[in-house]
Design a protein around this motif. Structure first.
Motif, PDB file in Angstrom:
ATOM      1  N   SER A   1       0.852  -1.208   0.000  1.00 18.70           N
ATOM      2  CA  SER A   1       0.000   0.000   0.000  1.00 18.70           C
ATOM      3  C   SER A   1       0.879   1.247   0.000  1.00 18.70           C
ATOM      4  O   SER A   1       0.581   2.227  -0.700  1.00 18.70           O
ATOM      5  CB  SER A   1      -0.896   0.034   1.234  1.00 18.70           C
ATOM      6  N   LEU A   2       1.964   1.208   0.758  1.00 20.11           N
ATOM      7  CA  LEU A   2       2.870   2.363   0.786  1.00 20.11           C
ATOM      8  C   LEU A   2       3.465   2.599  -0.589  1.00 20.11           C
ATOM      9  O   LEU A   2       3.625   3.724  -1.055  1.00 20.11           O
ATOM     10  CB  LEU A   2       3.998   2.140   1.803  1.00 20.11           C
ATOM     11  N   ARG A   3       3.777   1.498  -1.261  1.00 21.86           N
ATOM     12  CA  ARG A   3       4.357   1.611  -2.602  1.00 21.86           C
ATOM     13  C   ARG A   3       3.345   2.256  -3.575  1.00 21.86           C
ATOM     14  O   ARG A   3       3.707   3.106  -4.393  1.00 21.86           O
ATOM     15  CB  ARG A   3       4.792   0.222  -3.063  1.00 21.86           C
ATOM     16  N   CYS A   4       2.071   1.870  -3.441  1.00 18.37           N
ATOM     17  CA  CYS A   4       1.042   2.476  -4.301  1.00 18.37           C
ATOM     18  C   CYS A   4       0.971   3.980  -4.028  1.00 18.37           C
ATOM     19  O   CYS A   4       0.832   4.785  -4.959  1.00 18.37           O
ATOM     20  CB  CYS A   4      -0.322   1.843  -4.053  1.00 18.37           C
ATOM     21  N   LEU A   5       1.096   4.364  -2.764  1.00 16.80           N
ATOM     22  CA  LEU A   5       1.054   5.793  -2.434  1.00 16.80           C
ATOM     23  C   LEU A   5       2.284   6.516  -2.998  1.00 16.80           C
ATOM     24  O   LEU A   5       2.208   7.666  -3.425  1.00 16.80           O
ATOM     25  CB  LEU A   5       0.970   5.991  -0.917  1.00 16.80           C
ATOM     26  N   ALA A   6       3.424   5.802  -2.986  1.00 13.54           N
ATOM     27  CA  ALA A   6       4.646   6.402  -3.547  1.00 13.54           C
ATOM     28  C   ALA A   6       4.451   6.673  -5.047  1.00 13.54           C
ATOM     29  O   ALA A   6       4.905   7.697  -5.572  1.00 13.54           O
ATOM     30  CB  ALA A   6       5.845   5.489  -3.317  1.00 13.54           C
ATOM     31  N   ASP A   7       3.735   5.758  -5.727  1.00 16.98           N
ATOM     32  CA  ASP A   7       3.443   5.983  -7.152  1.00 16.98           C
ATOM     33  C   ASP A   7       2.641   7.269  -7.313  1.00 16.98           C
ATOM     34  O   ASP A   7       2.951   8.104  -8.167  1.00 16.98           O
ATOM     35  CB  ASP A   7       2.637   4.809  -7.734  1.00 16.98           C
ATOM     36  N   LEU A   8       1.618   7.433  -6.474  1.00 16.82           N
ATOM     37  CA  LEU A   8       0.782   8.636  -6.571  1.00 16.82           C
ATOM     38  C   LEU A   8       1.634   9.889  -6.365  1.00 16.82           C
ATOM     39  O   LEU A   8       1.476  10.892  -7.063  1.00 16.82           O
ATOM     40  CB  LEU A   8      -0.341   8.574  -5.524  1.00 16.82           C
ATOM     41  N   ARG A   9       2.560   9.789  -5.430  1.00 14.09           N
ATOM     42  CA  ARG A   9       3.416  10.948  -5.127  1.00 14.09           C
ATOM     43  C   ARG A   9       4.215  11.359  -6.375  1.00 14.09           C
ATOM     44  O   ARG A   9       4.324  12.530  -6.699  1.00 14.09           O
ATOM     45  CB  ARG A   9       4.353  10.542  -3.975  1.00 14.09           C
TER      46      ARG A   9
ATOM     47  N   TRP B   1      -3.109   7.444 -11.791  1.00 19.75           N
ATOM     48  CA  TRP B   1      -2.819   6.542 -10.673  1.00 19.75           C
ATOM     49  C   TRP B   1      -3.965   5.552 -10.466  1.00 19.75           C
ATOM     50  O   TRP B   1      -3.737   4.345 -10.382  1.00 19.75           O
ATOM     51  CB  TRP B   1      -2.584   7.378  -9.416  1.00 19.75           C
TER      52      TRP B   1
END
Ligand SMILES: Cc1cc2nc3c(=O)[nH]c(=O)nc-3n(C[C@H](O)[C@H](O)[C@H](O)COP(=O)(O)OP(=O)(O)OC[C@H]3O[C@@H](n4cnc5c(N)ncnc54)[C@H](O)[C@@H]3O)c2cc1C
Length: 420
Positions: free
Chosen positions: A381-389, A404
């Motif tokens: 989940s953190l990795r998905c958020l990093a993509d959004l960033r 995203w």
């Protein structure tokens, strides 16, 4: 004050991040003209390239490749918020320092008051004999689509009862993300009766994987590879291919021959050869040397991302990651403004603890954030958020969210069921 001319060469993580920071920092009442040169008409989102290589291996949908391309490439034509920016599909071939112009392959030249080079890198081949004919690199979208086609053929052969092997050479984050995803989705494609008919091997010359990170993280990676039944063959350096078989050297000097039905080469990057001819100071690996302000050896020319190496006494260097390209691009963008306005230049921080989140198949990720090592679904989940960033750094909020949500939804389904 006349209109200031900025040329940015390369519209990837470094180039687009710098463009955004330039617009944020350049005073609105002054005039600026920005020229982005890139032979491509889009940014490629590298962190999803491994997904492309392993997606929809039994799909018969003729539009599937096009869908994967749309998910991972983002058109430059939508410049919402970037007034006075023009993109030209041009490839840098030289710099005329006296005239302060950039020369391109089509014979055009573009004047600059200040210039940013952000042309990224190409795959490192170490001049290994036979590498090009016997393996496919995992570097760009074309490579990923080639790998996907080859894997689809192997799946058909495996379904017909053949025992096959796929070998990934290079156990860095890229190789790990790809092979773990493959291990996770292959059972969807092969079906219960064929399980185990495509063996997966991960090879690396080092004695441990993820070597630049913590021992705890290495252990997490190894545990995950074991869970997914991936053979980890360490201490093997590829020296060449003969008749489709890879020849490897072991630490004791002995040679070992390894056969596979598909070799995938994922062993790092090197600068584009063009950097050698630009008249800029380079390091021993051919990367453009920049100081703490990201300035090259020529005044007014800056460089950022994989193509550059920050070299200064006691300060940090930059790994070839989107994370580093991106965080330094903000400083590069601010410094383009500062240079034009004769203001003091900003410096990159003396110390940064780089983090890593590497997906490991099936909505799992192993990583290291601020010294904390993990292997979990939360990591994914953190990795998905990093993509959004990353998307938010390069594009408008609306466009970033759209890109995203579309990508995450597609690849989450792919991770769970495969696409057929
Ligand atoms: C498969 C793969 C997966 C990756 N996954 C991750 C990840 O999950 N996380 C992470 O942090 N990093 C990841 N990386 C590394 C990351 O993608 C790079 O470090 C990052 O893209 C570097 O940014 P850049 O701006 O220097 O180059 P790029 O993003 O590659 O952009 C360079 C641009 O320059 C253009 N260009 C090249 N030559 C010329 C020329 N002569 N003239 C004009 N334009 C030119 C190219 O077309 C390109 O658009 C991955 C890399 C690969 C290959």
């Amino acid at each position: 004050m006349s209109t200031r001319q900025v040329v940015i060469v390369g519209g990837g993580f470094g180039g687009l991040g710098s463009l955004k920071a330039l617009y944020q920092s350049f005073p609105k009442h002054l005039k600026i003209q920005v020229t982005l040169l890139d032979p491509a008409d889009h940014q490629l989102y590298y962190p999803w390239v491994y997904q492309v290589a392993s997606a929809g291996l039994t799909s018969t949908d003729p539009n599937f490749e096009a869908a994967l391309t749309t998910l991972t490439t983002f058109d430059y034509s939508n410049w919402s918020g970037y007034k006075n920016t023009n993109h030209y599909r041009e490839e840098l071939v030289g710099i005329n320092q006296d005239r302060r112009t950039v020369l391109t392959a089509s014979g055009r030249s573009f004047y600059f008051d200040t210039l940013l080079l952000a042309i990224g890198s190409t795959h490192q081949d170490f001049s290994i004999p036979g590498l090009t004919d016997n393996s496919i690199p995992l570097k760009n979208l074309e490579d990923a689509l080639k790998i996907r086609t080859s894997l689809s053929k192997l799946v058909v052969r495996a379904q017909a009862g053949e025992q096959l092997t796929v070998a990934v050479i290079g156990a860095g984050p890229n190789g790990i993300e790809f092979i773990t995803k493959l291990a996770h989705v292959l059972p969807h494609y092969l079906g219960a009766n064929c399980l185990g008919s495509i063996k997966l091997q991960l090879l690396d010359p080092a004695s441990t994987i993820g070597r630049f990170l913590s021992p705890k993280l290495n252990q997490n990676f190894e545990t995950r590879l074991t869970q997914l039944k991936i053979d980890l063959l360490l201490g093997r350096r590829l020296v060449g291919f003969k008749n489709g078989t890879g020849n490897f050297t072991l630490p004791n000097g002995h040679q070992e021959k390894i056969s596979a039905d598909l070799f995938i080469w994922s062993a790092g990057v090197k600068p584009w050869p063009i950097t050698n001819t630009l008249g800029l100071a380079l390091d021993e690996r051919g990367r453009i040397k920049v100081n703490e302000h990201l300035q090259t050896s020529i005044s007014g020319i800056f460089a950022v991302g994989d193509t550059a190496v920050v070299s200064w006494d006691g300060g940090i260097s930059n790994p070839p990651t989107a994370q580093a390209a991106h965080s330094f691009s903000r400083i590069a963008g601010f410094n383009l403004t500062a240079y034009l306005l004769h203001r003091p230049l900003s410096s990159v921080p003396k110390k940064i603890i780089w983090s890593l989140i590497c997906t490991t198949g099936g909505n799992y990720a192993c990583g290291n954030l601020w010294g904390w090592s993990f292997s979990s679904r939360l990591g994914f989940s953190l990795r998905c958020l990093a993509d959004l960033r990353y998307f938010l750094f390069s594009w408008s909020v609306f466009r970033a969210l759209k890109i995203w949500l579309k990508g995450v939804r597609f690849f989450l389904i792919e991770n769970k069921y495969g696409h057929s």
